[in-house]
Design a protein around this motif. Sequence first.
Motif, PDB file in Angstrom:
ATOM      1  N   ASP A   1     -10.735  10.673  16.123  1.00 50.40           N
ATOM      2  CA  ASP A   1      -9.502  11.302  16.580  1.00 50.40           C
ATOM      3  C   ASP A   1      -8.745  10.354  17.505  1.00 50.40           C
ATOM      4  O   ASP A   1      -7.525  10.206  17.408  1.00 50.40           O
TER       5      ASP A   1
ATOM      6  N   ARG B   1      -4.678   2.421   6.406  1.00 46.36           N
ATOM      7  CA  ARG B   1      -5.431   3.491   5.736  1.00 46.36           C
ATOM      8  C   ARG B   1      -6.926   3.405   6.006  1.00 46.36           C
ATOM      9  O   ARG B   1      -7.553   4.397   6.393  1.00 46.36           O
TER      10      ARG B   1
ATOM     11  N   ALA C   1      -4.953  15.205  15.060  1.00 40.99           N
ATOM     12  CA  ALA C   1      -5.806  14.368  15.912  1.00 40.99           C
ATOM     13  C   ALA C   1      -5.130  14.114  17.245  1.00 40.99           C
ATOM     14  O   ALA C   1      -5.752  14.140  18.314  1.00 40.99           O
TER      15      ALA C   1
ATOM     16  N   LYS D   1       0.849  -1.181   0.000  1.00 40.74           N
ATOM     17  CA  LYS D   1       0.000   0.000   0.000  1.00 40.74           C
ATOM     18  C   LYS D   1       0.892   1.241   0.000  1.00 40.74           C
ATOM     19  O   LYS D   1       1.980   1.231   0.580  1.00 40.74           O
ATOM     20  N   PRO D   2       0.444   2.307  -0.649  1.00 38.74           N
ATOM     21  CA  PRO D   2       1.254   3.524  -0.684  1.00 38.74           C
ATOM     22  C   PRO D   2       1.325   4.146   0.712  1.00 38.74           C
ATOM     23  O   PRO D   2       0.371   4.042   1.479  1.00 38.74           O
ATOM     24  N   PRO D   3       2.470   4.762   1.007  1.00 34.15           N
ATOM     25  CA  PRO D   3       2.587   5.404   2.317  1.00 34.15           C
ATOM     26  C   PRO D   3       1.601   6.559   2.428  1.00 34.15           C
ATOM     27  O   PRO D   3       1.102   7.058   1.409  1.00 34.15           O
ATOM     28  N   LEU D   4       1.332   6.963   3.653  1.00 37.33           N
ATOM     29  CA  LEU D   4       0.423   8.103   3.852  1.00 37.33           C
ATOM     30  C   LEU D   4       1.052   9.370   3.258  1.00 37.33           C
ATOM     31  O   LEU D   4       2.275   9.525   3.264  1.00 37.33           O
ATOM     32  N   SER D   5       0.193  10.242   2.784  1.00 39.36           N
ATOM     33  CA  SER D   5       0.694  11.517   2.260  1.00 39.36           C
ATOM     34  C   SER D   5       0.992  12.458   3.430  1.00 39.36           C
ATOM     35  O   SER D   5       0.600  12.205   4.574  1.00 39.36           O
ATOM     36  N   ASP D   6       1.705  13.548   3.124  1.00 42.46           N
ATOM     37  CA  ASP D   6       1.989  14.541   4.157  1.00 42.46           C
ATOM     38  C   ASP D   6       0.707  15.091   4.770  1.00 42.46           C
ATOM     39  O   ASP D   6       0.626  15.318   5.971  1.00 42.46           O
TER      40      ASP D   6
ATOM     41  N   GLU E   1      -2.184  13.589   5.028  1.00 50.90           N
ATOM     42  CA  GLU E   1      -2.785  12.591   5.928  1.00 50.90           C
ATOM     43  C   GLU E   1      -2.019  12.511   7.248  1.00 50.90           C
ATOM     44  O   GLU E   1      -2.616  12.402   8.321  1.00 50.90           O
ATOM     45  N   LEU E   2      -0.691  12.588   7.144  1.00 46.96           N
ATOM     46  CA  LEU E   2       0.109  12.577   8.379  1.00 46.96           C
ATOM     47  C   LEU E   2      -0.211  13.805   9.246  1.00 46.96           C
ATOM     48  O   LEU E   2      -0.385  13.689  10.460  1.00 46.96           O
ATOM     49  N   ASP E   3      -0.307  14.965   8.576  1.00 46.54           N
ATOM     50  CA  ASP E   3      -0.637  16.179   9.322  1.00 46.54           C
ATOM     51  C   ASP E   3      -1.968  16.027  10.043  1.00 46.54           C
ATOM     52  O   ASP E   3      -2.155  16.508  11.154  1.00 46.54           O
ATOM     53  N   ASP E   4      -2.879  15.349   9.377  1.00 44.48           N
ATOM     54  CA  ASP E   4      -4.189  15.094   9.960  1.00 44.48           C
ATOM     55  C   ASP E   4      -4.050  14.239  11.234  1.00 44.48           C
ATOM     56  O   ASP E   4      -4.710  14.483  12.247  1.00 44.48           O
ATOM     57  N   LEU E   5      -3.166  13.264  11.184  1.00 42.95           N
ATOM     58  CA  LEU E   5      -2.935  12.414  12.363  1.00 42.95           C
ATOM     59  C   LEU E   5      -2.322  13.227  13.507  1.00 42.95           C
ATOM     60  O   LEU E   5      -2.702  13.075  14.671  1.00 42.95           O
ATOM     61  N   PHE E   6      -1.346  14.074  13.139  1.00 39.05           N
ATOM     62  CA  PHE E   6      -0.728  14.899  14.181  1.00 39.05           C
ATOM     63  C   PHE E   6      -1.775  15.804  14.838  1.00 39.05           C
ATOM     64  O   PHE E   6      -1.779  15.995  16.054  1.00 39.05           O
TER      65      PHE E   6
ATOM     66  N   ALA F   1       4.835   7.287   7.739  1.00 40.90           N
ATOM     67  CA  ALA F   1       3.945   7.161   6.578  1.00 40.90           C
ATOM     68  C   ALA F   1       3.918   5.721   6.070  1.00 40.90           C
ATOM     69  O   ALA F   1       2.867   5.198   5.695  1.00 40.90           O
TER      70      ALA F   1
END
Lengths: 123, 195
Positions: free
Chosen positions: B122, B187, A18, A4-9, A11-16, B180
């Motif tokens: 979240d 995902r 959260a 699977k492709p790694p998360l995009s920046d 998406e990562l920002d979204d995790l941070f 990532a």
Amino acid sequence: MAEKPPLSDLELDDLFAAKRRTAPAPAPALMARVLADAAHVAAAQTAAPRATAAPEGLMQRILGAIGGWPGAAGLVTASVAGLAIGLATPEAIETLTSDYLGAANAFELDDFMPSYGGLFEEG
Amino acid sequence: MDLALDAFSSVSDELLLVAFGNGDMDAARALTMRLTPRALAQAARMLGGDRAEAEDVAQEAMLRLWKVAPEWRQGEAQVTTWLYRVVANLCTDRLRKARGVGIDAIPEPEDDRPGAEAGLQDAARARALDAALAGLPERQRQAVSLRHIEGLSNPEIAEIMDIGVEAVESLTARGKRALAAALADQRAELGYEDG
């Protein structure tokens, strides 16, 4: 199996974000402990000057031995007077010492009186 | 306490610290509200989620801040940078003493808003991020957390971690790539559709 492709920046920002939103607040007990520490430190710091008086220095000890500042003033006056007398060499002393060393046999009364006549002679 | 926080909201950390150094307990309250959560969050991340130990570290770091207050030299360092550095050093010491806190030791984050769907998502995302962060080497985890969760600048992080700015950039870049990749499999659970 395709990876699977790694998360995009994004998406990562979204995790941070959260993670930031869900950061649990510190327990009230912890806040109370931290504040209690602050109070202790503040109390210790205001009490410190009284609790630990500076140790007596050498100057203080010398002054104590000779009676404080008035004693020091007297000592300085006496020292200066002694120095002046020594520098001036009053005639009485000169007369006595020179005659004594010269084996004189008689002294007049005024030989014993201090005289600073020599100081006023023009030189 | 909210009142004290509001009253001081426009006052810098540094001025509050100087005021506390002069015995102002209202300043101490404002600093406690402002800085303890940040110290605790950083400690919890560095220690792999051990809440009790993170609380000890946060309290100890704040105690050191109180003690340094009377001698604080204005303009030399930011209070937050100083505090993060102390927290980092305390955590590093503890990690050296007790190596090997596994991912399993990470507790479930407390959900402050039960029932709210957004809150649940979240929480799930934060939990996944915690697990992925725990899998990173210690220095990468610290740099990524300070940069992207605490929002510090690279020079600040460099000062906290005692390394150069370029090293910080390298650590955060490698850390983010590793995160990532590690989270790619999740995902769907995280609510991101495949591209």
